[in-house]
Design a protein around this motif. Structure first.
Motif, PDB file in Angstrom:
ATOM      1  N   HIS A 167     -10.181  -2.316  15.966  1.00 27.93           N
ATOM      2  CA  HIS A 167      -9.539  -1.829  14.807  1.00 27.93           C
ATOM      3  C   HIS A 167      -8.948  -0.564  15.360  1.00 27.93           C
ATOM      4  N   GLU A 168      -7.846  -0.079  15.754  1.00 31.42           N
ATOM      5  CA  GLU A 168      -6.955   0.976  16.360  1.00 31.42           C
ATOM      6  C   GLU A 168      -7.861   1.237  17.378  1.00 31.42           C
TER       7      GLU A 168
ATOM      8  N   MET B  94     -15.232  -3.511  10.398  1.00 27.16           N
ATOM      9  CA  MET B  94     -15.106  -4.722  11.019  1.00 27.16           C
ATOM     10  C   MET B  94     -16.434  -5.496  10.920  1.00 27.16           C
TER      11      MET B  94
ATOM     12  N   SER C 210     -13.786  -0.206  18.335  1.00 29.81           N
ATOM     13  CA  SER C 210     -14.123  -1.365  18.685  1.00 29.81           C
ATOM     14  C   SER C 210     -15.726  -1.663  18.926  1.00 29.81           C
TER      15      SER C 210
END
Lengths: 112, 113
Positions: A57-58, A46, A61
Motif C-alpha cells: 500500500h503506497e 493491509m 508493504s
C-alpha cells in the motif's frame, strides 16, 4: 495466544526505513496490520492471507511466512504521518474465522 | 460511504452499574465484532455477531453480552461494572463472505469510578 511484535518501539528520521515483525506460536490463516494514532481507532493497512501474495500500500508493504508463522511490515521512506502504534492481528481461520488476536503493538515515531 | 460509527463517544459509570454501547457497521457489512482495548495494549476480542447471533466469543465473563439487530447494528452490554472494565471499546465490521478486512469504529471510552 497473543502474537509477539518486535521491536517494541522504533524512532526514525523522515525518509528512513523500518521493519516491524509479528510472530505467532499458532498456525495462521491471516495477518492483519493496523496503525493507531493516539486517541483514535486502529486504521486498517493491509491483510495477508495464507497462500496469498505479498501486499503493498503506497510505500508500505508486508510479507507472510506461513511456515515460520511470521509476518513483517516494511515502511519505506517514512513520512511524519507514519507515526503511531502498529498492531498485527492474527486470524486462525476455520471456526475461529473473524476473531483477531492482536499483538502488544510497536510504537513508531518519525521525526523531521 | 459511511464508515463504522459508535455511540456514545465517552461514558462515565459507577462500579456496579450497567452500560450499553452501540455500533453501526460500515455500509455493506453484515458482521460485527467487539473488542476491548486497555491503555497501552492491543485490542482484545470480546465476541462476534452475524445473522443476529453470537458466533464466537473471547475470554470474557458473562457480564459481557451483546445483540445484533436486523439492520446489522449491534449493542454491547456490560453488567455489574468493575473498575477493570475501564477501557476503549471498539466495534469492527466486515462482510461475512468474499472479503476479509475488518474496519474499526472510533470507539467508546468507558471510565468506571
Amino acid at each position: 495466544q497473543q502474537p509477539v511484535q518486535s521491536p517494541q518501539a522504533v524512532i526514525l528520521r523522515e525518509g528512513e526505513d523500518a521493519v516491524i515483525n509479528c510472530s505467532s506460536s499458532k498456525a495462521l490463516y491471516s495477518v492483519h496490520w493496523y496503525r493507531q494514532k493516539h486517541g483514535e481507532a486502529p486504521v486498517f493497512l493491509m491483510i495477508l492471507l495464507k497462500g496469498g501474495e505479498q501486499m503493498r500500500h503506497e510505500k508500505i508493504s508486508a510479507s507472510f511466512n506461513e511456515k515460520k508463522q511470521q509476518s513483517s511490515l516494511y515502511l519505506t521512506a517514512s513520512q511524519l504521518s507514519y507515526s503511531g502504534t502498529y498492531f498485527c492481528g492474527t486470524g486462525a481461520g476455520g471456526t475461529s474465522y473473524g476473531k483477531l488476536t492482536f499483538g502488544q503493538g510497536t510504537i513508531l515515531t518519525v521525526h523531521p | 460511504d459511511a464508515g463504522v460509527t459508535q455511540s456514545p463517544t465517552h461514558l462515565i459509570k459507577t462500579r456496579g452499574q450497567q452500560v450499553t454501547l452501540r455500533c453501526s457497521p460500515k455500509s455493506g457489512h453484515d458482521t460485527v465484532s467487539w473488542y476491548q482495548q486497555a491503555l497501552g495494549q492491543g485490542p482484545q476480542f470480546i465476541f462476534q455477531y452475524y445473522e443476529e447471533e453470537e458466533r464466537q466469543r473471547g475470554n470474557f465473563p458473562d457480564r459481557f453480552s451483546g445483540h445484533q439487530f436486523p439492520n446489522y447494528s449491534s449493542e454491547l452490554n456490560v453488567n455489574a461494572l468493575l473498575l477493570g472494565d475501564s477501557a476503549l471499546y471498539l466495534c469492527a465490521s466486515r462482510r461475512r463472505t468474499g472479503a476479509y478486512e475488518q474496519y474499526f469504529g472510533p470507539g467508546t471510552r468507558l471510565t468506571v469510578t
